[in-house]
Structure formats: structure tokens, C-alpha cells
Design a protein around this motif. Sequence first.
Motif, PDB file in Angstrom:
ATOM      1  N   VAL B  90      62.710  -1.250  11.644  1.00  0.00           N
ATOM      2  CA  VAL B  90      62.993  -0.355  12.757  1.00  0.00           C
ATOM      3  C   VAL B  90      63.436  -1.177  13.969  1.00  0.00           C
ATOM      4  N   ASP B  91      64.204  -0.551  14.813  1.00  0.00           N
ATOM      5  CA  ASP B  91      64.597  -1.157  16.085  1.00  0.00           C
ATOM      6  C   ASP B  91      63.678  -0.585  17.156  1.00  0.00           C
ATOM      7  N   SER B  92      62.663  -1.371  17.500  1.00  0.00           N
ATOM      8  CA  SER B  92      61.625  -0.804  18.368  1.00  0.00           C
ATOM      9  C   SER B  92      62.183  -0.453  19.741  1.00  0.00           C
ATOM     10  N   LYS B  93      63.117  -1.216  20.230  1.00  0.00           N
ATOM     11  CA  LYS B  93      63.710  -0.877  21.525  1.00  0.00           C
ATOM     12  C   LYS B  93      64.401   0.479  21.476  1.00  0.00           C
ATOM     13  N   ALA B  94      65.111   0.696  20.389  1.00  0.00           N
ATOM     14  CA  ALA B  94      65.824   1.965  20.262  1.00  0.00           C
ATOM     15  C   ALA B  94      64.841   3.128  20.161  1.00  0.00           C
ATOM     16  N   LEU B  95      63.748   2.902  19.440  1.00  0.00           N
ATOM     17  CA  LEU B  95      62.758   3.965  19.334  1.00  0.00           C
ATOM     18  C   LEU B  95      62.176   4.296  20.695  1.00  0.00           C
ATOM     19  N   LEU B  96      61.864   3.276  21.448  1.00  0.00           N
ATOM     20  CA  LEU B  96      61.313   3.521  22.774  1.00  0.00           C
ATOM     21  C   LEU B  96      62.341   4.217  23.673  1.00  0.00           C
TER      22      LEU B  96
END
Lengths: 120, 120
Positions: B90-96
Amino acid sequence: MNSLANISEPSAPASGCCAPDVLSRGLFALAHPARIEILRYLSGVDYCCCKDVVCRLRLAQSTVSQHLKILLEAGLVRMSPQGQRSRYAVDSKALLALSEAVGGLLDPCAARADENGKEI
Amino acid sequence: MNSLANISEPSAPASGCCAPDVLSRGLFALAHPARIEILRYLSGVDYCCCKDVVCRLRLAQSTVSQHLKILLEAGLVRMSPQGQRSRYAVDSKALLALSEAVGGLLDPCAARADENGKEI
DNA sequence: CCTATTCATCGTATATCGACGATGAACGAT
DNA sequence: ATCGTTCATCGTCGATATACGATGAATAGG
């Protein structure tokens, strides 16, 4: 046949996340530019009827009515007949609930990904 | 092309919300039970390949590959070829960013609706 | 009563989704 | 070199989304 029934956990986790299919239904209602615009508009006016939205969105009246129905069935919007009009308003509790559900899904995912230090 | 970078614009219009169609693209990727489950799974493991997801979801490999592609194109997930496998995370920045964008849309809507005291 | 307005619904046309199997490419292992 | 594994992509098929115009119901107002 519909294998999606097996996707969600049998018993809801204690984490406060809701079942994927419950959440996805709310997300679907939100996942359209016209419906996002309708929500924004609805929240900004005292009340409004279908025609107000039609004038604002430049879509056919039947199309707007369909979008409103989708938002209605998703529980994000409430409606009451008002004479020959229909009075629409957002359901603020539902919006907050959906907002929290999304945060409750995405934030832990991001956090777990970060603490695992995953790099690609 | 990767629209997620624009989801939470620092210098967003006065409303603090981003363009509906930008947001709706990210929401669509999230608006499916299988993809929600994939995101949860991806965030919980160190790394995984397509086959891991297939075993977990009980969907055909081609179907899982499609879902992963949708998440990939939405920017919620990243991938790197790893030998004969593909390494997904997952791309955690994108999720946030998406989480904040949803909150930035829904929370003000709910607040405005409440302060207008709209009742149906 | 009659007319105009508003709205939900129906029917339709097109596009996309979501699932699958089949296939070929890339790669590791033997 | 050959075989098996993994994966992305293609083609297909049924279901659904999304848009529209047409239509009829309900209501307000003359």
C-alpha cells in the motif's frame, strides 16, 4: 456464486471498522462527481428541491432524481415530500459516520504499512 | 496521471475541498468489497504477491490482478516486479491523503448542515 | 375545473464493471 | 533446454451505471 459474501469477516472486528461491503456501499454513493457536488450543494443551502439541483448541475431532471435516489438509499441524504416539491437535506450524522468509517479503514492501514517499514 | 497527489491540495479553493472528479476517482477504487479487503490485507503483511491475495480472497487470479490494477492506477497501491512475482504494498501517503480528502469533504458538509439547523 | 409546475418512474441506449477462462511472457529451478 | 510457477492481458458475458426523453401523478394556483 457471489463470492463477495465470503470476503467480510464473520464477526465484526473490535477495531471499529465495519464490514467491507457495508462501507463500500456508502463509498459508491460518494464516488461520483455529480453526487459529490449535490452533497456539497445540499449542505450549503437551507433546503432545496430537485429542481434547484437541476439548475445547478446542468443535468436532466431525471438524471438528478436518480442521483438523489442513490444518495437517499445510501442514507447520506433525507427527503420529505413538501407539496409538489421534495425537500432534500443531507443527513449529517450519516456523513460523519461515513467519514469516520473511511478514516477507520484508511488510517490504520497507513499506520500499519508505515510501522512495517514497507518499501518497494 | 497519478491523481492522488492532488487529492488534498495544500492551496485548495476556499472551501478546502478538492475537485469532485479527482476525489471520486479515488473513492471509486475504494468502493468495492474486494478492493477494501485487499487494502486491509496488504497493509497487514510485510509484502505480498498477487497469488497471496488470490489465496486469501477466493477470486480468480485474473480478477485479483484487475483489482490490483485498479488500486494501482488510483495510486493507493504500489508495485515492483520481483522476479517472476510482483511485489505489492500500500502507499500509506496516498491512503492518508484520501482519508483526509474524504474528511475534508464530509465533515464540513455535516457541520454546515448542522449549523443551518436543517430538519426535514 | 383547468393549467402549470414539480417530481418519480419507465424505457432505452451506451459505457463500464466484475467475473471468468485462456493465453503468452517472464522467470526460477531442475 | 525444459518444465512449472506467477503474472498481466485479452476476449467474453452478464449485470449494472449513467445519461436522456417521455410519461403520469400530485399539487398549487388561477
